[in-house]
Write an enzyme that holds these catalytic residues in place. Sequence first.
Site, PDB file in Angstrom:
ATOM      1  N   HIS A   1       0.867  -1.184   0.000  1.00 13.35           N
ATOM      2  CA  HIS A   1       0.000   0.000   0.000  1.00 13.35           C
ATOM      3  C   HIS A   1       0.895   1.223   0.000  1.00 13.35           C
ATOM      4  O   HIS A   1       1.585   1.495   0.989  1.00 13.35           O
ATOM      5  CB  HIS A   1      -0.911   0.009   1.226  1.00 13.35           C
ATOM      6  CG  HIS A   1      -1.694   1.278   1.359  1.00 13.35           C
ATOM      7  ND1 HIS A   1      -2.517   1.736   0.357  1.00 13.35           N
ATOM      8  CD2 HIS A   1      -1.758   2.209   2.355  1.00 13.35           C
ATOM      9  CE1 HIS A   1      -3.067   2.887   0.733  1.00 13.35           C
ATOM     10  NE2 HIS A   1      -2.614   3.198   1.939  1.00 13.35           N
TER      11      HIS A   1
ATOM     12  N   ASP B   1       1.045   5.099  -0.235  1.00 13.76           N
ATOM     13  CA  ASP B   1       0.356   6.387  -0.159  1.00 13.76           C
ATOM     14  C   ASP B   1       0.969   7.385  -1.135  1.00 13.76           C
ATOM     15  O   ASP B   1       2.192   7.585  -1.145  1.00 13.76           O
ATOM     16  CB  ASP B   1       0.450   6.956   1.257  1.00 13.76           C
ATOM     17  CG  ASP B   1      -0.393   6.174   2.242  1.00 13.76           C
ATOM     18  OD1 ASP B   1      -1.601   6.053   2.012  1.00 13.76           O
ATOM     19  OD2 ASP B   1       0.167   5.689   3.244  1.00 13.76           O
TER      20      ASP B   1
ATOM     21  N   ASP C   1      -7.542   1.599   2.720  1.00 17.00           N
ATOM     22  CA  ASP C   1      -7.077   2.522   3.760  1.00 17.00           C
ATOM     23  C   ASP C   1      -7.976   3.724   4.038  1.00 17.00           C
ATOM     24  O   ASP C   1      -7.868   4.312   5.109  1.00 17.00           O
ATOM     25  CB  ASP C   1      -5.667   3.014   3.405  1.00 17.00           C
ATOM     26  CG  ASP C   1      -4.932   3.591   4.614  1.00 17.00           C
ATOM     27  OD1 ASP C   1      -5.284   3.232   5.753  1.00 17.00           O
ATOM     28  OD2 ASP C   1      -4.006   4.389   4.415  1.00 17.00           O
TER      29      ASP C   1
ATOM     30  N   HIS D   1      -6.273   9.769  -0.208  1.00 22.20           N
ATOM     31  CA  HIS D   1      -6.934   9.773   1.098  1.00 22.20           C
ATOM     32  C   HIS D   1      -6.084  10.383   2.216  1.00 22.20           C
ATOM     33  O   HIS D   1      -6.553  10.455   3.360  1.00 22.20           O
ATOM     34  CB  HIS D   1      -7.380   8.351   1.482  1.00 22.20           C
ATOM     35  CG  HIS D   1      -6.267   7.353   1.564  1.00 22.20           C
ATOM     36  ND1 HIS D   1      -5.886   6.584   0.493  1.00 22.20           N
ATOM     37  CD2 HIS D   1      -5.460   6.991   2.581  1.00 22.20           C
ATOM     38  CE1 HIS D   1      -4.897   5.789   0.839  1.00 22.20           C
ATOM     39  NE2 HIS D   1      -4.612   6.016   2.112  1.00 22.20           N
TER      40      HIS D   1
END
Length: 999
Positions: free
Chosen positions: A50, A52, A174, A417
């Site tokens: 994951h 970001d 997430d 996000h």
Amino acid sequence: MSVFSASIYLFFLVVTTSSLPRGKQLKCGYENCNLGKAEMVNVHLVAHTHDDVGWLKTVDQYYYGAKKRIQNAGVQYILDSVIKELLEDPNRRFIYVEIAFFWRWWHEQTDSMKHVVQRLVDEGRLEFILGGWCMNDEATTHYSAIIDQHTLGFDVLSSIFGECARPKVAWQIDPFGHSKEMASLFAQMGFDGLFFGRADYEDILNRIGPKELEMVWKANQNLGASSDLFTGILLNGYNPPPGFCFDELCTDDPIMDDKRLQEYNVDEKISAFLAWVELKSFTLKTKHLLLTMGSDFQYSNANAWFKNLDKLIYHINKKQANGSNVNLLYSTPSCYLYSINKANITWPTKKDDFFPYADRPHSYWTGYFTSRPSLKQYVRVSSSFFQTCRHLDVFGDLQNHIQIFKMWDALSTAQHHDAVSGTEKQLVAYDYALRLSAGTDACQSILNAAYKKMIPKTETAFPDQIFCNLLNISYCQATETMKQFTLTLYNPLGQDVADYIRLPVSSNKFVVYGPNLKPIPIQIVSIDAATQRIPEREESIANYELIFEYKIPALGFATFFVKTDKNENNKASSKEILIKKGEAFELNNGLVSISFDGVTGAMKKFGNLQSNIFTNLKQDYLYYIGYPGHNRSPADQASNNYIFRPWNNTPISISNGRNLQSVLIKGNCVQEVRQVFSPWVTQSVRLYKGQNYAEIEWTVGSIPIDDKKGKEIIVRYDSGVNNNYTFYTDANGRQMLERRINSRPTWPITMDEPVAGNYFPINTKMFIKDLNKDMQLTVLTDRSQGGSSLKPGQMEFMLHRRLLYDDDRGVGEALNELGVDGHGLIVRGKHYIYLDKVQTSTEFHRQQAIEIFLKPTLSFSQLNMHPQNWSSTFHTQWSAIQSPLPANVNLLTLQQWGRHKLLIRLEHIFEKNEGPLSKPVTVSLKTLFIPYNVTLLEEMVLGANLKLSDLHRLKWKMKDNFAFPDAVTVKSHDSLDVTLSPMEIRTFIVTFTKRKEQF
């Protein structure tokens, strides 16, 4: 492949797959899935990272692996390492999500490496999941930007790899709560399922027993089965089982399977893993389990992960010879989804959303609905400007893909996000703003180039346009220093628009002429003290604002002429009346009346004079003290970027009952009252001539923290509307959702935070309806905010936050934004208040929300000739369409998509049962655009990466057999007429020919 994408890649010297031989046709997608072994418990191991797109570090820092002292993460090394390890064993699989990173990595690769990656994609060993530029937030994002950022990611994948890279599963592991409209958009993009890792801890606990962690989400009652989406909650978030993280960033022991060594641990590792499988198997309905094997920025040394996963698979599957019924396999979320679809069982359904989210008691993630309000506004304004930018690229026939991409990239990145959500570090927030600024500059160059082609009637060069990016704080160097200038406005709406504009000027003597060269009524007001003190406008020399009404045709521009008035007796200047203490006063424009109390000076009553509807309406600014905890336990939870937790659930009035200092202004364009609630909270309440709603412009900051207390500022509207604790908020600017205090539709909630736990995201609007009267009070916002209706008749909105303690969710710093002067940031915004009958209110908020979002784009130039000569030399007004679109239709997208091709999206902006405008509506594209003749429509899924006729989504059996009626519409491939049902968005790639006379 769109010409748009190919141009981007060529610019960066990227070799697209048009030059890569495909070899023999390979199966991909579901046909390439390993479905496991019948009658066994099949554990689908999903190797993933994951990444970001900005959070603790900037996008660039994350990609290159810089600033390790902040976080040890480098995405380029992850992709390098994973590709190498996938080649070691054809059974291995890996998923990748964030195309913003992959695109960077791809254009650095050699041709031979590109061939390798192409083969891995074709064989399903490297699978793209979600496929957006980023994994966007779901609470604070506008649906237009959500669609745009996914379209960019999809187009990149399609252009490089073709159909085998088309994502089939949404992967929102997430984000901090999940939106019903987001699920609806995913379904319309053609996804078969959605998986996420965060849901309210009580919601999860209530789902485990009845095995309802997986369901069919009925995401849009207007669209029927086409918006149904299989949805699964990952029980362990998106992390591996405890003890089985094999990344370099982890401390878990590897699998040591050499019996000659003292540290041999296979038996205990296998036992622990099987215990976890057994525990999780109790929560799901099928014999298939999905386990995420990875986490944040993992797999920079993929060898460590895959070597241990290989061992785990080998040793557990070897036990099958001794009667074990557990089968481990490398898999992907789409293959897991396909496996459980084949199980052919019946699933529960869900019809509401997953907001708000709490991960433990006292920990509601409702603060980020408001965090970094200035960034939220910048993102919203940039998204609106992007529409104008694409339109003028089309009408100017520029094909300027590189400049378009700069804005598209920046805006898509900002939907992450940990971007628009406001949950990033301060330096990262600055980086997002810097990227948006660069994208804005690129789009401004497109407007200049387009106008130079579109506006001149003769060979005379059209002057360069000047843009003012700080008009929200009444600062524009062009209007302040030029004695006469032009103002050109472009309207991105498909309908004609009329509104008022306020320009900062240094004199109170001006005249304004419209596109027809006739004088326009104006009003000049002083710039109030609250605005004058904003440090970001310290270079401004303006003391006044020039106000006048503009009217612009649909999808068109209009030019206005502003000149200094030599008449010394200019009657446009407004009189300003200081209201004396104890003196009642009123604003009244013949459509709306607002009365103010003579004792306090506060708002008292609001009325719609046309409908003869009135309600008591008190208004105040208040603040909650942010809880100053250290997060050692739930009871010690602090309030910060993510989490809203007030120290006391009763907010403190900022005016504290004092008589408000009020100044009343009345003129021929606007009536307004300026009020001071405190030295750091002021507002202007305005009624413009001919408008049936009130505009409230609020200015908050610098929030004082001398008392060492963080503060969360709200505005509260306290009316006589009896809504009995029920209110309505929008989902990403589209569907309206019913909310009720201290209640969740699907489980009995334990409400330990009666304020924070009742806050919901408000993207564009909130309203309350009277239970006994046909009356609705609506408030529209100019950015995403958190809010609620905590008592009957009340609506409160959180405007700004300044906090002093970290909330222990990773950021590691307090939300304490500063302005250029080093003091707390001053934030300004607007609310729009409307009172009327329910149906009329619905029509207002549906149409007005679009108008607020798609404001006209302003540009200026020196007026160096008489307006009459200008009119002879340049077009002063123009529209791209033959006639305005129907009032219930919005042109959502208009973009170049190759030579003589356009990407067009049309949407119906109403839901079912919202009045006459909720009916299906038909638009003909054949001759809609004046510059073009449309010759062919090719309908696509929402993300424009698949023909709609080629979409075949998985079907699911549902527990309650409930189905919303399908949208009734006409979808003829032989017709250029487009019929839209309520809430429907239809996407087309349009082929056109140019007409000789375009302008």
